[in-house]
Design a protein around this motif. Structure first.
Motif, mmCIF file in Angstrom:
data_model
loop_
_atom_site.group_PDB
_atom_site.id
_atom_site.type_symbol
_atom_site.label_atom_id
_atom_site.label_comp_id
_atom_site.label_asym_id
_atom_site.label_seq_id
_atom_site.Cartn_x
_atom_site.Cartn_y
_atom_site.Cartn_z
ATOM 1 N N LEU A 146 0.847 -1.194 0.000
ATOM 2 C CA LEU A 146 0.000 0.000 0.000
ATOM 3 C C LEU A 146 0.882 1.244 0.000
ATOM 4 O O LEU A 146 1.898 1.302 0.687
ATOM 5 C CB LEU A 146 -0.890 0.048 1.247
ATOM 6 N N LEU A 147 0.474 2.237 -0.766
ATOM 7 C CA LEU A 147 1.039 3.587 -0.687
ATOM 8 C C LEU A 147 -0.014 4.425 0.011
ATOM 9 O O LEU A 147 -1.040 4.765 -0.578
ATOM 10 C CB LEU A 147 1.345 4.112 -2.090
ATOM 11 N N ILE A 148 0.212 4.747 1.286
ATOM 12 C CA ILE A 148 -0.859 5.294 2.128
ATOM 13 C C ILE A 148 -0.871 6.818 2.227
ATOM 14 O O ILE A 148 -1.744 7.386 2.862
ATOM 15 C CB ILE A 148 -0.796 4.707 3.551
ATOM 16 N N GLY A 149 0.051 7.508 1.624
ATOM 17 C CA GLY A 149 0.092 8.974 1.736
ATOM 18 C C GLY A 149 1.519 9.407 1.991
ATOM 19 O O GLY A 149 2.442 8.649 1.675
ATOM 20 N N ALA A 150 1.659 10.609 2.557
ATOM 21 C CA ALA A 150 0.648 11.538 3.028
ATOM 22 C C ALA A 150 0.084 12.360 1.870
ATOM 23 O O ALA A 150 0.752 12.576 0.856
ATOM 24 C CB ALA A 150 1.256 12.486 4.071
ATOM 25 N N LEU A 151 -1.136 12.828 2.059
ATOM 26 C CA LEU A 151 -1.793 13.673 1.086
ATOM 27 C C LEU A 151 -0.922 14.873 0.710
ATOM 28 O O LEU A 151 -0.327 15.501 1.580
ATOM 29 C CB LEU A 151 -3.121 14.159 1.684
ATOM 30 N N LYS A 152 -0.846 15.168 -0.603
ATOM 31 C CA LYS A 152 -0.080 16.304 -1.140
ATOM 32 C C LYS A 152 1.404 16.205 -0.808
ATOM 33 O O LYS A 152 2.069 17.194 -0.532
ATOM 34 C CB LYS A 152 -0.649 17.638 -0.665
ATOM 35 N N SER A 153 1.918 14.976 -0.867
ATOM 36 C CA SER A 153 3.342 14.757 -0.607
ATOM 37 C C SER A 153 4.006 13.963 -1.726
ATOM 38 O O SER A 153 5.014 13.307 -1.502
ATOM 39 C CB SER A 153 3.526 14.020 0.732
ATOM 40 N N GLY A 154 3.413 13.999 -2.907
ATOM 41 C CA GLY A 154 4.024 13.336 -4.054
ATOM 42 C C GLY A 154 3.518 11.938 -4.329
ATOM 43 O O GLY A 154 4.135 11.195 -5.099
ATOM 44 N N THR A 155 2.377 11.554 -3.754
ATOM 45 C CA THR A 155 1.897 10.182 -3.955
ATOM 46 C C THR A 155 1.484 9.919 -5.398
ATOM 47 O O THR A 155 1.688 8.814 -5.905
ATOM 48 C CB THR A 155 0.714 9.871 -3.018
ATOM 49 N N THR A 156 0.907 10.910 -6.070
ATOM 50 C CA THR A 156 0.512 10.702 -7.463
ATOM 51 C C THR A 156 1.732 10.525 -8.350
ATOM 52 O O THR A 156 1.762 9.666 -9.235
ATOM 53 C CB THR A 156 -0.350 11.873 -7.965
ATOM 54 N N LEU A 164 8.164 1.522 4.882
ATOM 55 C CA LEU A 164 9.186 2.379 4.281
ATOM 56 C C LEU A 164 8.686 3.822 4.317
ATOM 57 O O LEU A 164 7.614 4.129 3.787
ATOM 58 C CB LEU A 164 9.457 1.972 2.834
ATOM 59 N N ILE A 165 9.464 4.699 4.943
ATOM 60 C CA ILE A 165 9.086 6.112 5.060
ATOM 61 C C ILE A 165 10.023 6.941 4.187
ATOM 62 O O ILE A 165 11.243 6.934 4.377
ATOM 63 C CB ILE A 165 9.147 6.588 6.520
ATOM 64 N N LEU A 166 9.453 7.623 3.218
ATOM 65 C CA LEU A 166 10.203 8.430 2.264
ATOM 66 C C LEU A 166 10.014 9.911 2.553
ATOM 67 O O LEU A 166 8.978 10.322 3.083
ATOM 68 C CB LEU A 166 9.727 8.144 0.834
ATOM 69 N N LYS A 167 11.000 10.705 2.161
ATOM 70 C CA LYS A 167 10.902 12.153 2.326
ATOM 71 C C LYS A 167 10.654 12.792 0.962
ATOM 72 O O LYS A 167 11.432 12.611 0.022
ATOM 73 C CB LYS A 167 12.178 12.723 2.957
ATOM 74 N N PHE A 168 9.572 13.544 0.858
ATOM 75 C CA PHE A 168 9.188 14.214 -0.386
ATOM 76 C C PHE A 168 10.317 15.055 -0.953
ATOM 77 O O PHE A 168 10.599 15.021 -2.165
ATOM 78 C CB PHE A 168 7.951 15.077 -0.113
ATOM 79 N N GLU A 169 10.973 15.809 -0.102
ATOM 80 C CA GLU A 169 12.023 16.722 -0.559
ATOM 81 C C GLU A 169 13.183 15.970 -1.207
ATOM 82 O O GLU A 169 13.750 16.425 -2.205
ATOM 83 C CB GLU A 169 12.519 17.578 0.611
ATOM 84 N N ASN A 170 13.524 14.801 -0.667
ATOM 85 C CA ASN A 170 14.572 13.972 -1.271
ATOM 86 C C ASN A 170 14.107 13.355 -2.581
ATOM 87 O O ASN A 170 14.878 13.238 -3.537
ATOM 88 C CB ASN A 170 15.004 12.873 -0.304
ATOM 89 N N TYR A 171 12.854 12.957 -2.608
ATOM 90 C CA TYR A 171 12.263 12.361 -3.815
ATOM 91 C C TYR A 171 12.296 13.341 -4.978
ATOM 92 O O TYR A 171 12.669 12.986 -6.101
ATOM 93 C CB TYR A 171 10.839 11.924 -3.490
ATOM 94 N N VAL A 172 11.929 14.587 -4.725
ATOM 95 C CA VAL A 172 11.918 15.602 -5.776
ATOM 96 C C VAL A 172 13.328 15.836 -6.318
ATOM 97 O O VAL A 172 13.524 15.994 -7.528
ATOM 98 C CB VAL A 172 11.320 16.924 -5.245
ATOM 99 N N LYS A 173 14.318 15.839 -5.437
ATOM 100 C CA LYS A 173 15.700 16.123 -5.853
ATOM 101 C C LYS A 173 16.326 14.957 -6.608
ATOM 102 O O LYS A 173 17.071 15.155 -7.568
ATOM 103 C CB LYS A 173 16.553 16.461 -4.624
#
Length: 271
Positions: A7-17, A156-165
């Motif tokens: 499951l990809l559970i969120g967080a909302l508006k954090s790059g899930t799409t 697994l907990i990901l950081k949006f800011e790292n994902y974008v970079k």
């Protein structure tokens, strides 16, 4: 028909799409055309389980099956999701949670709702008067029930800011976590989903058709990605003017003060 093993559970508006769009490029991963089915919440009885299975009816044998629904990290409204996941999907289920600077996430959610005419208050009132903004950024709180039912090695907990970079680094890490073969895919990281501050909202019949099972499961899977994008652009109507908001620094500090040390630690420690 079958059920998810992650499951990809969120967080909302954090790059899930964006993460969803990246992962479905893998030949090892299947995720339904409806990005947010939310069907786990139906599984209170066998009839609901059978309905949930139909969300994955276009699965064609990929070993990894996922459900990307941010509603699963929206406690207290949907706090039953972790328990249902354990009962219906089993203890070996893997969970992916992507988190973002807590206040930036709130602001992005506000823009999204305001542009869609679902939020009417000015931001300096909305973020404090509607508890969902703060609750959905309380990452330790949102994870607490998942951690009750699932081992840390399964989360697994990901950081949006790292994902974008570094999209490629994040996707490689996700593939390792899930057991997908990163190297056999020619990844396309050219786009970023939902990056606008105002969203496009189909109207009337178009809106209903875009959300229909006919389009999502019979038509969309056979359309090249560029045609899907062209169709959205051609058929959708902008919700309104671009939403531009500013939040005074003292309010940002006050909002950050509403987060517990544990909430902030989840974000700081995310990879």
């Amino acid at each position: 028909m079958t059920l998810p093993n992650f499951l990809l559970i969120g967080a909302l508006k954090s790059g899930t799409t964006t993460l969803y769009e990246d992962l479905i490029q893998s030949q090892d991963i299947y995720m339904p055309p409806d990005k947010e089915p939310g069907g786990l919440l139906w599984c209170v009885d066998q009839r609901g389980v059978e309905k949930y299975k139909r969300c994955f009816s276009t699965h064609s044998g990929e070993p990894l099956i996922g459900d990307a629904s941010t509603i699963y990290a929206k406690s207290p409204e949907y706090s039953e999701a972790p328990g249902l996941a354990r009962r219906v999907l089993g203890e070996n289920l893997k969970i992916i949670y992507i988190v973002r600077d807590p206040v930036s996430r709130m602001i992005s959610e506000y823009k999204h709702l305001y542009a869609g005419q679902e939020e009417h208050l000015p931001i300096e009132r909305a973020l404090f008067e509607h508890s969902r903004y703060i609750n959905y950024s309380r990452y330790a709180y949102q994870l607490s029930a998942w951690r009750k039912y699932f081992s840390e090695k399964n989360i697994l907990i990901l950081k949006f800011e790292n994902y974008v970079k570094k999209r490629d680094v994040t996707i490689r890490r996700v593939c390792e976590f899930l057991g997908a073969d990163y190297d056999k895919v020619k990844w396309d990281y050219s786009g970023r989903a939902n990056q606008g501050t105002s969203r496009r909202v189909p109207k009337g019949f178009v809106r209903r058709f875009a959300r229909s099972r006919l389009y999502l499961y019979r038509i969309k899977p056979h359309l090249p990605k560029y045609l899907q994008t062209l169709g959205k652009t051609a058929l959708a109507t902008a919700a309104g003017k671009e939403v531009v908001v500013t939040l005074p620094e003292y309010l940002r500090e006050e909002l950050m003060g509403r987060m517990s040390d544990a909430d902030l630690k989840v974000w700081y420690d995310a990879i």
